[in-house]
Design a protein around this motif. Sequence first.
Motif, short mmCIF file in Angstrom:
data_model
loop_
_atom_site.label_atom_id
_atom_site.label_comp_id
_atom_site.label_asym_id
_atom_site.label_seq_id
_atom_site.Cartn_x
_atom_site.Cartn_y
_atom_site.Cartn_z
N GLN A 131 0.84 -1.19 0.00
CA GLN A 131 0.00 0.00 0.00
C GLN A 131 0.88 1.25 0.00
N ALA A 132 0.55 2.17 -0.88
CA ALA A 132 1.22 3.48 -0.89
C ALA A 132 0.12 4.54 -0.76
N PHE A 133 0.37 5.56 0.06
CA PHE A 133 -0.62 6.63 0.18
C PHE A 133 0.09 7.94 0.50
N VAL A 134 -0.54 9.02 0.13
CA VAL A 134 0.10 10.34 0.16
C VAL A 134 0.63 10.69 1.54
N SER A 135 -0.17 10.49 2.56
CA SER A 135 0.22 10.94 3.91
C SER A 135 1.40 10.15 4.46
N LEU A 136 1.75 9.01 3.85
CA LEU A 136 2.90 8.25 4.32
C LEU A 136 4.18 9.08 4.20
N ASP A 137 4.28 9.87 3.14
CA ASP A 137 5.47 10.72 2.94
C ASP A 137 5.64 11.72 4.08
N GLU A 138 4.52 12.17 4.64
CA GLU A 138 4.57 13.18 5.69
C GLU A 138 5.15 12.62 6.99
N LEU A 139 5.21 11.29 7.11
CA LEU A 139 5.68 10.69 8.35
C LEU A 139 7.17 10.42 8.37
N THR A 140 7.84 10.54 7.23
CA THR A 140 9.24 10.14 7.13
C THR A 140 10.18 10.99 7.98
N ASP A 141 9.79 12.21 8.30
CA ASP A 141 10.65 13.09 9.10
C ASP A 141 10.48 12.86 10.60
N ASN A 142 9.59 11.97 10.98
CA ASN A 142 9.37 11.68 12.37
C ASN A 142 10.15 10.44 12.81
N LYS A 143 10.23 10.22 14.10
CA LYS A 143 11.03 9.11 14.62
C LYS A 143 10.24 7.80 14.57
N LEU A 144 10.82 6.81 13.90
CA LEU A 144 10.20 5.49 13.87
C LEU A 144 10.58 4.75 15.16
N VAL A 145 9.57 4.46 15.98
CA VAL A 145 9.82 3.85 17.29
C VAL A 145 9.79 2.33 17.21
N LEU A 146 8.86 1.79 16.44
CA LEU A 146 8.68 0.34 16.39
C LEU A 146 8.07 -0.06 15.06
N SER A 147 8.55 -1.16 14.51
CA SER A 147 8.00 -1.70 13.26
C SER A 147 8.08 -3.22 13.31
N ASN A 148 7.26 -3.87 12.51
CA ASN A 148 7.32 -5.33 12.44
C ASN A 148 8.20 -5.83 11.30
N TYR A 149 8.82 -4.92 10.58
CA TYR A 149 9.83 -5.27 9.58
C TYR A 149 11.18 -4.78 10.09
N LEU A 150 12.24 -5.47 9.72
CA LEU A 150 13.57 -5.09 10.20
C LEU A 150 14.24 -4.05 9.32
N ASP A 151 13.73 -3.88 8.09
CA ASP A 151 14.25 -2.84 7.21
C ASP A 151 13.06 -1.99 6.75
N PRO A 155 3.26 -5.84 2.76
CA PRO A 155 2.17 -6.65 3.31
C PRO A 155 2.20 -6.71 4.83
N PHE A 156 1.08 -6.34 5.45
CA PHE A 156 0.89 -6.37 6.91
C PHE A 156 1.96 -5.56 7.66
N GLU A 157 2.50 -4.53 7.02
CA GLU A 157 3.51 -3.72 7.70
C GLU A 157 2.84 -2.80 8.72
N ALA A 158 3.46 -2.70 9.89
CA ALA A 158 2.94 -1.86 10.97
C ALA A 158 4.06 -0.98 11.50
N ARG A 159 3.77 0.32 11.65
CA ARG A 159 4.78 1.25 12.14
C ARG A 159 4.21 2.16 13.22
N LEU A 160 5.05 2.43 14.21
CA LEU A 160 4.73 3.40 15.26
C LEU A 160 5.75 4.53 15.16
N TYR A 161 5.24 5.76 14.93
CA TYR A 161 6.08 6.95 14.84
C TYR A 161 5.85 7.85 16.05
N LYS A 162 6.94 8.42 16.57
CA LYS A 162 6.82 9.52 17.51
C LYS A 162 6.86 10.80 16.69
#
Length: 540
Positions: free
Chosen positions: A503-523, A531-538
């Motif tokens: 999935q790609a969506f416009v607002s995803l770009d807006e999150l790249t400058d924030n701190k990625l705290v946790l994800s279920n992918y290692l890269d 697929p089934f990617e989950a991210r937590l941003y501060k």
Amino acid sequence: MRTWWKEAVGYQIYPRSFKDSNNDGIGDINGIREKLGYLKELGIDFIWITPIYASPNFDNGYDISDYCAISSDFGTMEEFKELVNEAKRLEIKIIMDLVINHTSNQHNWFEKSRQKDPNYRDFYIWHEPVNGKEPNDWQSIFGGSVWTYDKVREEYYFHTFAKEQPDLNWDSPAMKNKIVEMIEWWANQGIDGFRIDAISHIKKEKWDQPNNDPKRPFKAFQNVEGIGEYLTELNTIFKKHNLMTVGEASGVTAEEAEVWVGKDGYFNMIFEFEHTGLWRTANDEQPFKQFKEALVRWQEACANDKGWNALYMENHDLPRSISVYGDDSSVYRTISGKALAMAFMLLQGTPFIYQGQEIGMTNTTFDSIDEVNATDTIYMYHQLITNGYSETQALEQISAVTRDNARTPMQWDGSEFAGFSETKPWLKVNQNKGSVNVKLEQEDANSIFNFYKQLIQLRKNHPVFVSGEFRYVETEAEPVFHYERRNEQEQYAIVVNLSKEEQAFVSLDELTDNKLVLSNYLDYDFSKLRPFEARLYKLS
């Protein structure tokens, strides 16, 4: 003012399938005691134990024959008291299951009622035959009529579920007094609260009302107008003993949230059914939009201190969430299990984890109806056969939805009986025990188990995930669940792809400058969600 159950994380135990300490094939109280350290490691604050009372076990303990006795299958009252004491030492609270919509037909109250004992005569719902037949044509939740004829009393009795589970009559003051006595007796045993089973069924419509709404097939005995009178009386008793309460409330909508779980509501929280009712459709597509809308509806209904709710994806009555909402193949089992965990664990409410959910247990395959235990599933199977399905087709249908998927023994290791027991268990062990078990999950730093530990610690260390504002963020990508949690100190964004398509969506770009705290992918590939990617941003 801090409230312990708002800050806590709960864990549901189905004792029969959790841990067998005496190797009779059935889990027990001492098995729970044995694994309290494991639950402490996970970060659990309280456990909800499904019924361990005396019962003939027609519906695995939800048919109680003595409210104040422990079933010999599970142990003794002395062993239960030892469990309470050990749990308190580890600062783990205990919530019992309170089943007061019905009892077993082997309860002495029912026996006295059918004999027309004046002290128990109206404890249950009785009705004389109407033109030699049942009073109406309502169908029970487990299938068949809600009415069963009793030859001793020469009347029909009402049962929301199986005929072995007659409904109590909540218009009987004497019956309610007995229930109050029982609640107070358990409060004195040192427990901390109750999960109240099937509580939205205790009020019934008048018998001449039709019950033929396909969208609400049980509306005549589900959240019926006037139920609040009974629930308010119960709430008084719970508050008197400072008991935490979570009601199982089928038929209750988000529009009623404040009445049920508000400051002056009937319960501290409820298990509502709106999101878990959205299982896979016939074409194997998941209704992402409806799923998100259901979760958001309840978040917004409880916002601004209007209420509080329970958060859950699994319980003993539902198939495994990875098999329903995720992907239980070896490719995405771990990834989708983590995605579902992040999606619900960081919402506002009290999270409940069902045993095995934290290691990614999945549905199993039933090769014969003889392997099935659930009463409603057996009824469904025979109905399918009657309707022309082959045995293979019927088994395929029931394997996807049966409650027994959640009741297969807990997978502690990869041994023959999954470390649950040294003898053949009461229900078959899932065939994937060798690759899905606690031992492997604890050893793997990137496991679902360790992901749950991280999410639990985030809730404990950051008040924003408990009391912070919930804000839903709409995206053009329907399978993406995007929301924020905010307070004056911190702001976080949670973004979860609920599908196995990129999935790609416009607002995803807006999150790249924030701190990625946790994800279920290692890269990371910040241009899309895999697929089934989950991210937590501060958020900055």
